[in-house]
Motif scaffolding. Sequence first.
Motif, short mmCIF file in Angstrom:
data_model
loop_
_atom_site.label_atom_id
_atom_site.label_comp_id
_atom_site.label_asym_id
_atom_site.label_seq_id
_atom_site.Cartn_x
_atom_site.Cartn_y
_atom_site.Cartn_z
N ARG A 68 29.97 -31.68 18.50
CA ARG A 68 30.24 -30.19 19.16
C ARG A 68 31.97 -29.53 19.35
O ARG A 68 32.36 -29.03 20.01
N ASN A 143 24.59 -31.15 26.24
CA ASN A 143 25.19 -29.84 25.73
C ASN A 143 25.39 -28.84 26.90
O ASN A 143 25.07 -28.89 27.85
N PRO A 158 29.45 -23.98 21.52
CA PRO A 158 28.69 -25.12 22.08
C PRO A 158 30.06 -26.09 22.39
O PRO A 158 30.82 -26.38 21.59
#
Length: 455
Positions: A68, A143, A158
């Motif tokens: 990410r 996440n 993200p």
Amino acid sequence: MNGKRAQVQIQTFDSSEAVIRTHPSFGCQSTQMECAYGGRKLTVRLVPDARIPVDTLAVSKTAARRLRLAADGWTFYATVSDSQIRLGPLIGILASPRWDKAKQTLRPSGQLEGLRRMVEIAEEQGARCFLFHLTDIDLSKGNVTGYTLVDGKWVRRPFPLPDVIYDQLVSRKIERDPKLQEKRAALSKKYGNKFFNDGFFDKWEVYEWLQDSDVSSHVPETIRHRTWREAIAFVNRHSMTFLKPLHGSLGLGIARFVKARDGSVTYELKQSARSVVRGKGASAAEVLEAFRTRLRRRPYIWQQGLALATYKGRPVDIRILMQRDESGEWKRTKMFARVAKSGDFTSNLTTGGDAMTVDAAFSECLPSAADRRRAKAQIRRLAKEVAAAVEAGSGRTFGELGIDLGIDQQGKAWIIEVNSKPRKAPRSEKGRQDLVDLSFRRPIGYAIYLAQQSS
């Protein structure tokens, strides 16, 4: 640089493998290492490449996606050990950001400018910082959708779970949302002391923490509202009494009762920033009838009123902002007097109070410079003791506390309130801007300190 931290620039390149290319002098001895970014960890293949600048990590897009790690050309600190490259730290600020899809930016709010400043400060210090809402996080998948700055503009990205969370959620409505309370509780459990300033204080809880500590002699008599008989007796026992919502803020919903020698009682109720309701009754029992419905709707505490110092007839209290810094130690960032506006009985700046230096505010009641020095020394000492008492009583660690103290006519300091979400404006019209800047810098320094501590 083995075992040390260094600033690195992140570049990405096309590859279906999880690969990181580094200059041979970068210091990595293995051909495979773990790369960590926030809560994400990924085993990557290391490829020495003399074409890569010494201060750069070239990360394959596959590795960047799994970590990410957005390809925004960010500068990070990289901590390299024998078995790991750790990027960051990654700091999450829990708030209530609202994304404007049409304008592709965050919607303005009274808090956003200060939050922006902290994201900028984190970047200056080699950390990555983002804002997020409780609805943006998925603990099961690790996440979170966050909002950060790229070239001065808000972007939606993200992220993995951050290393540290700084709670700046100032909405009690969101705080009490049953759908979100379970997620907050799970976050608190997962992060422990790395989730600092978690939640709001309950005034009765704070009273119990302080009452069971060395500062108990500086706490006004306080009871939790339970019965009508107890309330009447409490108001009759004191010449001045305050009624405070257990979960209130900004001085709203507070009532002050003043008992005359003939037993009659006058009251003032602060319904909003501009609305104060006043009334009078022949007795405490008669006056409290006007509060019967209110007392059934939400929890309250009754607190002994104090004859505190005044400035031109207006009540004065002292706000001290205590914060931990990059060393993890408590420091006093700001100390100033808050003076209620004329005709008001609360000194909150958001509802019309004025800020001034402690010396100026105490100039009438403590005309001697020596007396003012003694009062300030007492206040500074008590603020540190209050911070220690709150942490000991709560069993939690805090990065900042807003502590409101008062000095009575005899020069004794009293604890009025302790706030886990002290309001911080990014600009000062009357105070020192350097201290305002410091009030935003210290929580980020503390977050970086926490991120570097072992779990």
